[in-house]
Design an enzyme around this catalytic site. Structure first.
Site, PDB file in Angstrom:
ATOM      1  N   ASP A  87      41.929  41.503  36.599  1.00 33.01           N
ATOM      2  CA  ASP A  87      42.646  42.645  37.201  1.00 33.01           C
ATOM      3  C   ASP A  87      43.110  42.372  38.621  1.00 33.01           C
ATOM      4  O   ASP A  87      43.196  43.287  39.438  1.00 33.01           O
ATOM      5  CB  ASP A  87      41.775  43.912  37.184  1.00 33.01           C
ATOM      6  CG  ASP A  87      41.231  44.205  35.806  1.00 33.01           C
ATOM      7  OD1 ASP A  87      42.011  44.111  34.858  1.00 33.01           O
ATOM      8  OD2 ASP A  87      40.028  44.503  35.681  1.00 33.01           O
ATOM      9  N   LYS A 130      47.671  39.684  38.102  1.00 30.78           N
ATOM     10  CA  LYS A 130      48.279  38.419  37.658  1.00 30.78           C
ATOM     11  C   LYS A 130      49.656  38.634  37.057  1.00 30.78           C
ATOM     12  O   LYS A 130      50.555  37.833  37.273  1.00 30.78           O
ATOM     13  CB  LYS A 130      47.375  37.729  36.631  1.00 30.78           C
ATOM     14  CG  LYS A 130      46.114  37.151  37.239  1.00 30.78           C
ATOM     15  CD  LYS A 130      45.260  36.466  36.201  1.00 30.78           C
ATOM     16  CE  LYS A 130      44.647  37.423  35.213  1.00 30.78           C
ATOM     17  NZ  LYS A 130      43.661  38.350  35.804  1.00 30.78           N
ATOM     18  N   GLY A 154      45.044  42.472  30.391  1.00 34.43           N
ATOM     19  CA  GLY A 154      46.034  43.525  30.565  1.00 34.43           C
ATOM     20  C   GLY A 154      46.882  43.163  31.761  1.00 34.43           C
ATOM     21  O   GLY A 154      46.438  43.279  32.889  1.00 34.43           O
ATOM     22  N   HIS A 155      48.084  42.679  31.527  1.00 24.75           N
ATOM     23  CA  HIS A 155      48.942  42.219  32.620  1.00 24.75           C
ATOM     24  C   HIS A 155      50.103  43.199  32.781  1.00 24.75           C
ATOM     25  O   HIS A 155      50.890  43.382  31.854  1.00 24.75           O
ATOM     26  CB  HIS A 155      49.444  40.796  32.337  1.00 24.75           C
ATOM     27  CG  HIS A 155      48.326  39.792  32.324  1.00 24.75           C
ATOM     28  ND1 HIS A 155      48.487  38.484  31.982  1.00 24.75           N
ATOM     29  CD2 HIS A 155      47.019  39.918  32.643  1.00 24.75           C
ATOM     30  CE1 HIS A 155      47.322  37.845  32.079  1.00 24.75           C
ATOM     31  NE2 HIS A 155      46.425  38.713  32.476  1.00 24.75           N
ATOM     32  N   GLN A 163      42.098  36.999  32.561  1.00 24.66           N
ATOM     33  CA  GLN A 163      40.832  37.340  33.218  1.00 24.66           C
ATOM     34  C   GLN A 163      40.734  36.629  34.583  1.00 24.66           C
ATOM     35  O   GLN A 163      41.746  36.277  35.160  1.00 24.66           O
ATOM     36  CB  GLN A 163      39.610  37.018  32.339  1.00 24.66           C
ATOM     37  CG  GLN A 163      39.488  37.907  31.104  1.00 24.66           C
ATOM     38  CD  GLN A 163      40.345  37.480  29.937  1.00 24.66           C
ATOM     39  OE1 GLN A 163      40.410  36.311  29.611  1.00 24.66           O
ATOM     40  NE2 GLN A 163      41.010  38.415  29.303  1.00 24.66           N
TER      41      GLN A 163
HETATM   42  P1  IMP Z   1      35.264  40.643  26.550  1.00 26.52           P
HETATM   43  O1  IMP Z   1      36.210  39.631  27.089  1.00 26.52           O
HETATM   44  O2  IMP Z   1      35.932  41.830  25.903  1.00 26.52           O
HETATM   45  O3  IMP Z   1      34.213  40.036  25.675  1.00 26.52           O
HETATM   46  O4  IMP Z   1      34.463  41.270  27.795  1.00 26.52           O
HETATM   47  C1  IMP Z   1      33.567  40.509  28.575  1.00 26.52           C
HETATM   48  C2  IMP Z   1      33.648  40.919  30.045  1.00 26.52           C
HETATM   49  O5  IMP Z   1      34.899  40.546  30.571  1.00 26.52           O
HETATM   50  C3  IMP Z   1      33.542  42.425  30.291  1.00 26.52           C
HETATM   51  O6  IMP Z   1      32.908  42.647  31.537  1.00 26.52           O
HETATM   52  C4  IMP Z   1      34.989  42.871  30.369  1.00 26.52           C
HETATM   53  O7  IMP Z   1      35.143  44.073  31.092  1.00 26.52           O
HETATM   54  C5  IMP Z   1      35.575  41.684  31.107  1.00 26.52           C
HETATM   55  N1  IMP Z   1      36.999  41.483  30.863  1.00 26.52           N
HETATM   56  C6  IMP Z   1      37.574  40.903  29.804  1.00 26.52           C
HETATM   57  N2  IMP Z   1      38.903  40.842  29.950  1.00 26.52           N
HETATM   58  C7  IMP Z   1      39.178  41.363  31.150  1.00 26.52           C
HETATM   59  C8  IMP Z   1      40.386  41.534  31.893  1.00 26.52           C
HETATM   60  O8  IMP Z   1      41.490  41.165  31.485  1.00 26.52           O
HETATM   61  N3  IMP Z   1      40.251  42.128  33.108  1.00 26.52           N
HETATM   62  C9  IMP Z   1      39.054  42.498  33.613  1.00 26.52           C
HETATM   63  N4  IMP Z   1      37.902  42.331  32.967  1.00 26.52           N
HETATM   64  C10 IMP Z   1      37.966  41.770  31.741  1.00 26.52           C
END
Ligand code: IMP
Length: 430
Positions: A13, A16, A40-41, A225
């Site tokens: 977040d 990017k 989420g971009h 991420q």
């Molecule tokens: P997962 O990727 O859904 O397995 O989540 C694992 C961790 O990564 C959690 O803390 C999510 O909130 C975080 N996370 C995954 N994708 C994003 C992203 O694009 N932005 C922020 N946090 C993310």
């Protein structure tokens, strides 16, 4: 064969999407190499805001070819609805310019259900996943039992393979997690029918990248991420299941190790985290509300993918330096500087102490982050609105000092600063 890699330096977040959008204006190719629709971009162009989860943000620039690499995990249903949204908005997201690696793994509805069952079972120890099935899909990949995008082309064996996978997940959910049975037949049939519509996009994305690089094309790689969510170098187990640092590009796209011109580390001017896990500079109370916003504006700190309010805190210079090292960052793109306008004083964490002891924490170890307490340096704030600044010299001296301190702590220069959500609200020095 110039390559630029743009990656997040925090817990995701960082903004990017809009930085990749800016860097894409001269790119021939834009590629994603990790993660899935947990990302989420957001990119705002004029009156239109694009919220992309899977397709590289560079798709908005008509001259680019976009690649989704083998390191990704792709939910065909999310992919198809994103294509539809882009097409409706007038963006060409056709198979003529968007290619999905045949070796990218598929996320099925069963993976999502399993992700959610596992999170529920973790109770207080939950990771706070996005519930998008990311972890279970990467588990199947490493267990060598996953379905890959290329398998969608094998019409004969796909239904049986998918059914076997859904049956297995059903067993796990019922027997291990004591959840409700899955409607195996309905899920399997529905998925096969819809997922096949992704077939025209499937290609050897790695070969396209290699050929283009050999022909001297400019590739921009878009990390998803942030580095602190990296499976190995991040705040394990509160991480995602992929390689989120710049080093993931080579394996995640299928290109050999080669010189990279720029590694742009995207850093919010403060720190946020969605999901659980350690966060030494986390704030609560009034200051947290001030940084997070109320949710009334699209840029307030609420998840693009899940809508969850983000945890917020002061910028952490120790973590930033660590990420510069593990990702090989050569320059910083600082986002949301405008949000700090009006704060009387700003803090940056420059060191840690150990727990309540007050003793210096010594050599940094990411695994011990939960034990650290921040040591802050206080800097003066500024009252001016910076949203119309387009050159460094347009910024108030205190804002320039803040950026300069960030450069010192990171050990690399700032080459881009965003001062508002619009495409043109940016200062570029590099
Ligand atoms: P997962 O990727 O859904 O397995 O989540 C694992 C961790 O990564 C959690 O803390 C999510 O909130 C975080 N996370 C995954 N994708 C994003 C992203 O694009 N932005 C922020 N946090 C993310």
């Amino acid at each position: 064969m110039p390559i630029t890699i743009a990656v997040g330096t925090q817990w995701g977040d960082e903004g990017k999407g809009r930085v990749v959008d800016l860097l894409s204006d001269t790119a021939d190719l834009v590629a994603r190499f990790n993660g899935g629709d947990n990302a989420g971009h957001t990119v705002t162009v004029g009156q239109t805001t694009f919220k992309l989860h899977l397709v590289p943000s560079g798709i908005i620039h008509p001259q680019t070819v976009c690649l989704m690499g083998n390191g990704m995990v792709i939910n065909p249903l999310s992919f198809l609805s994103e294509i539809e949204a882009l097409t409706t908005a007038g963006v060409d997201a056709s198979p003529a310019r968007l290619f999905v690696s045949q070796a990218a793994h598929l996320i099925t509805p069963a993976h999502r259900l399993l992700d959610q069952a596992q999170e529920a079972a973790r109770g207080a120890g939950r990771i706070g996943t996005t519930g998008r099935g990311i972890g279970p899909a990467y588990v199947d990949k490493t267990a060598r039992s996953g379905l890959r995008a290329g398998d969608l082309l094998d019409e004969a064996s796909l239904p049986a393979r998918l059914r076997a996978h859904v049956e297995q997940v059903d067993c796990l959910i019922r027997l291990l997690y004591h959840g409700e049975p899955i409607d195996v037949a309905a899920i399997s049939a529905g998925f096969v029918e819809k997922a096949r519509r992704m077939a025209p996009y499937i290609a050897d994305a790695g070969a396209i990248a290699r050929k283009s690089l050999a022909a001297g094309k400019y590739l921009l790689a878009e990390g998803a991420q942030g580095a602190l969510l990296d499976l190995d170098q991040g705040t394990y187990p509160f991480v995602t299941s992929s390689c989120t640092t710049a080093t993931g590009l080579f394996g995640g796209l299928g290109i050999g190790i080669q010189p990279v011109q720029r590694v742009v580390g995207i850093t919010k001017a403060f720190q946020t985290r969605v999901g659980d896990g350690p966060f030494p500079t986390e704030l609560d109370g009034e200051m947290a509300l001030r940084l997070r916003g109320t949710g009334a504006n699209p840029w307030d700190e609420y998840g693009t993918t899940t809508g969850r309010p983000r945890r917020v805190g002061w910028l952490d210079g120790v973590l930033l330096r660590y990420v510069v090292e593990i990702s090989g960052i050569t320059e910083l793109a600082v986002t949301k500087l405008d949000i700090l306008s009006g704060l009387p004083a700003l803090k940056i964490c420059t060191a840690y102490t150990l727990g309540g002891s007050g003793q210096p924490a010594g050599e940094f170890a990411v695994a011990r982050l939960g034990e650290y307490r921040p040591v802050y340096e206080e800097l003066p704030g500024w009252s001016e609105d910076v949203s119309s600044a387009r050159r460094m010299q347009d910024l108030p001296a205190a804002a320039r000092d803040y950026l300069h301190r960030l450069e010192e702590l990171a050990g690399v220069p700032v080459s881009l600063v965003s001062v508002g959500a619009e495409r043109e609200q940016v200062i570029r020095t590099g």
